[in-house]
Design an enzyme around this catalytic site. Sequence first.
Site, mmCIF file in Angstrom:
data_model
loop_
_atom_site.group_PDB
_atom_site.id
_atom_site.type_symbol
_atom_site.label_atom_id
_atom_site.label_comp_id
_atom_site.label_asym_id
_atom_site.label_seq_id
_atom_site.Cartn_x
_atom_site.Cartn_y
_atom_site.Cartn_z
ATOM 1 N N GLU A 251 0.887 -1.163 0.000
ATOM 2 C CA GLU A 251 0.000 0.000 0.000
ATOM 3 C C GLU A 251 0.916 1.200 0.000
ATOM 4 O O GLU A 251 1.626 1.446 0.970
ATOM 5 C CB GLU A 251 -0.852 -0.060 1.277
ATOM 6 C CG GLU A 251 -1.878 1.042 1.363
ATOM 7 C CD GLU A 251 -2.240 1.324 2.809
ATOM 8 O OE1 GLU A 251 -2.482 0.385 3.584
ATOM 9 O OE2 GLU A 251 -2.252 2.512 3.157
ATOM 10 N N CYS A 288 -2.916 7.133 5.969
ATOM 11 C CA CYS A 288 -2.934 6.831 4.533
ATOM 12 C C CYS A 288 -4.263 7.227 3.918
ATOM 13 O O CYS A 288 -4.380 7.324 2.706
ATOM 14 C CB CYS A 288 -2.638 5.362 4.279
ATOM 15 S SG CYS A 288 -3.467 4.263 5.412
#
Lengths: 504, 504
Positions: A251, A288
């Site tokens: 990610e 994030c």
Amino acid sequence: MNKTSTFSALNPANEQVLEGQFPEHQQSDVDFAANAAAEVAKSFRQTSPAIRAQLLHSIADQLEQAREGIVERAHLESALPHARLNGELSRTTAQLKLFANVVESGLWQEAIFDTADPQRSPLPKPDIRRQNIALGPVAVFGASNFPLAFSTAGGDSASALAAGCPVVVKGHPAHPGTSEKVAECIAKALDEMSLPQAVFTLLQGTSHELGQSVVSHPKIKAVGFTGSIVGGRALYNIAQQRPEPIPFYGELGASNPVFILPQRMAQHSESLAEEYLLSMNMGCGQFCTKPAVVFIVDDNAGKQFLSSVRQGIQNQPGQIMLTEGIKQGYLQQSELRSREQGLTLTQSQPEQGVPAYLFETTSEQWRRNPQWQEEIFGPQSIIVKCESAEDMLELSQNLAGSLTATIQAEEADYALAATLVTELEEVSGRLVFNGWPTGVEVSYAMVHGGPYPASTMPASTSVGAEAIKRWLRPVAYQSMPDQLLPQALQQANPLNVRRTIDGQ
Amino acid sequence: MNKTSTFSALNPANEQVLEGQFPEHQQSDVDFAANAAAEVAKSFRQTSPAIRAQLLHSIADQLEQAREGIVERAHLESALPHARLNGELSRTTAQLKLFANVVESGLWQEAIFDTADPQRSPLPKPDIRRQNIALGPVAVFGASNFPLAFSTAGGDSASALAAGCPVVVKGHPAHPGTSEKVAECIAKALDEMSLPQAVFTLLQGTSHELGQSVVSHPKIKAVGFTGSIVGGRALYNIAQQRPEPIPFYGELGASNPVFILPQRMAQHSESLAEEYLLSMNMGCGQFCTKPAVVFIVDDNAGKQFLSSVRQGIQNQPGQIMLTEGIKQGYLQQSELRSREQGLTLTQSQPEQGVPAYLFETTSEQWRRNPQWQEEIFGPQSIIVKCESAEDMLELSQNLAGSLTATIQAEEADYALAATLVTELEEVSGRLVFNGWPTGVEVSYAMVHGGPYPASTMPASTSVGAEAIKRWLRPVAYQSMPDQLLPQALQQANPLNVRRTIDGQ
């Protein structure tokens, strides 16, 4: 094991060295850990789901018992507040327990049966049964921004252990003490269950070479990573260039665009401004899922929203970033961006910690500057003022891959929203309606992934029950007698696994 | 479009040029096809499952109507017998119909629901629903050895269209006429359904650059490939080195090891020898599931088996290989292997076509020569004589990834077989019991994949219903009002999709 040196942790709040010496692990430590993991991989994947569920519960119990010390150390190493870290520890144990439920449910095995038809012409149809099995030893990289929930005993480790994969964690060098304390909890749980210690190893170190050698090791069969594009892509490339390439679940970043439609804005400009400031500054913007870009229409309500956000950003209290390196990166990238033409800046002026930066631009400028989609890690965000809702819709067609995309809409906006849903599905893993992207539910339906760079494997999620699938692969058994079949596929169904039979 | 030249097909049976000129497609053709596919991708993925099922049935009908011409052309281009190609065309239409059933079943959507809990403390639990959606335009590479079932309208194309992905096929240069005829069938079916032609494009050409430019194109979102390690790995590397890497589902080769346990051999040495010869010579050994290595115990029954196989191999009729290049590769690699120490060779001496080669070696020599695991494409296989069943078990621990692994066992062998099951699960996608690996059922439970190099994505299968998952990715919808949700997730469940709710 050949430890040539050690390192210490720094307190980012005061730059003081914290107590404790941690080993700089070497290639020989990587070899030892990966080979030991491979040696126990076959027996570990064949433990019963009940045993692995018990292990996960036991790790959660150990973490709960060690809560105070872990949270205190994590606070010293990350400057994240105690309340946040206590919440994160609870999230971590909740993840472990979710995966305990997942592994016991048997859904992860995806048992699929074809019934034999010996009379079929021209050829008899064989009995075929398939299930998922564990991939083998998995490498997990600890993330800087979640020292508990995305690190040593975080979601990647929990889901890999649930799947039946031994885990080698490469701890993040910003919180080695936290990693060590958590690894001790896992070691105790393994001991309690009489499972081999080689099922879990923590490797520590400050060099890039350590991570590279973990990803390169032939006994490692998959990687879980959360971090920056630069670091993540370098490791991804190594994983793909191995003689045997392996799945690398990375990610790597997201802009998490938010679209506020006109009627929504007209009715809620004040509360939207407040919620936006909260979401972009949460955890010092080090999430994030931080909303890094917000699209609004430049009408009266939009101007009202802007004015509130500008005022709010100036009053943001300063926060301490996770590390000195992250802080320098944030300040430098923000400084460079603030010099670009077409952006106007409003910022806070805190006495301590880093300032929050709010950029504004027009849709016209946004179109000319695709580099502004690149995430700056920290409390920084861009508002794009569109000429109309149609202008905004057009911008939704040129977005990079993202973990989330958010639509703020009232019923009168639904025609526009319906078009946005179709556009934003193309670029994101999760669509949020009338909410904000920060805060990722750990649940069955969650998707935390999306097109690159949100994920290097867009078919996967790194949060939620489905995250276990990253560590599995299917095996089919053709015409195998019942007594040789794995339990999940035996006629009597001793594990009570859900089965799909002939497509039903 | 800028076509600078054309090419023709050769008849491998007589090296004569076949009628027909085919375009050497250029970069501009790739751009045109990929951009057009991207333009229709959003609307195509949103067609109803019923429409896509109808399209697949319609393609199958068109192929059936054109059967005679397709089979005749494929025979001329591949030298494969008419009966085999008629069977392969039936398999191709069966695949299309299977994926029509799969897309209508809705299982591919994997609808998962989290129920909201507004009362949950400390934070309310949101309603989250996830489904799978199509990835976007998919590139498919035609395979030399299955001009129908793994080419233009083969399993990759059928599963991608079922998923809702437009398809760009890079046809194999050995059978351009077959590809063109099949592409015409697909074009007719699209026309009949009033779907845009950009949903499917066939690109033809003889250069490596054509395939490379298809894989590099930014609008292509995934690749399906069946072929050699050398060619497949080169394209895999390109897919991974793109600015946005994409999933590359490559099936690159397999040795498909077979283990014949002692009691089985004692009772069936004659029929096993016959079946083995049939399996390794089927389609001139040009099957990805050809048994390239057979492990036996060197006892009396084993010697009897060997003697029968040796005799049988000498009497094999010669067969024509698919292309001159494949034939030269087969002869050269077999020649090189035959010069290696530790192998003895028995071969056929056909008047026409290529010889079949049978190598024999000992377990000791096998251990010293791991390069013998590398597949030679063609009617060639190695028998490894083991000192004992234990010796054989030990060899099962050092195998490369493979599509299949086969166990031949009687009840008295089951203790040994149980150990073998555990070992062979580690290295293969499908375990075959008391059968032979050639012949891959197109069904719900089939796995045609496995650890590298069997597949570049070991969590996937390229045959069977689950192959559709390669072209999908999940999207979650958080707190989305019913009228904005996609149909599969709406409360009333208009598509009647199976749902997993809160883990049940």
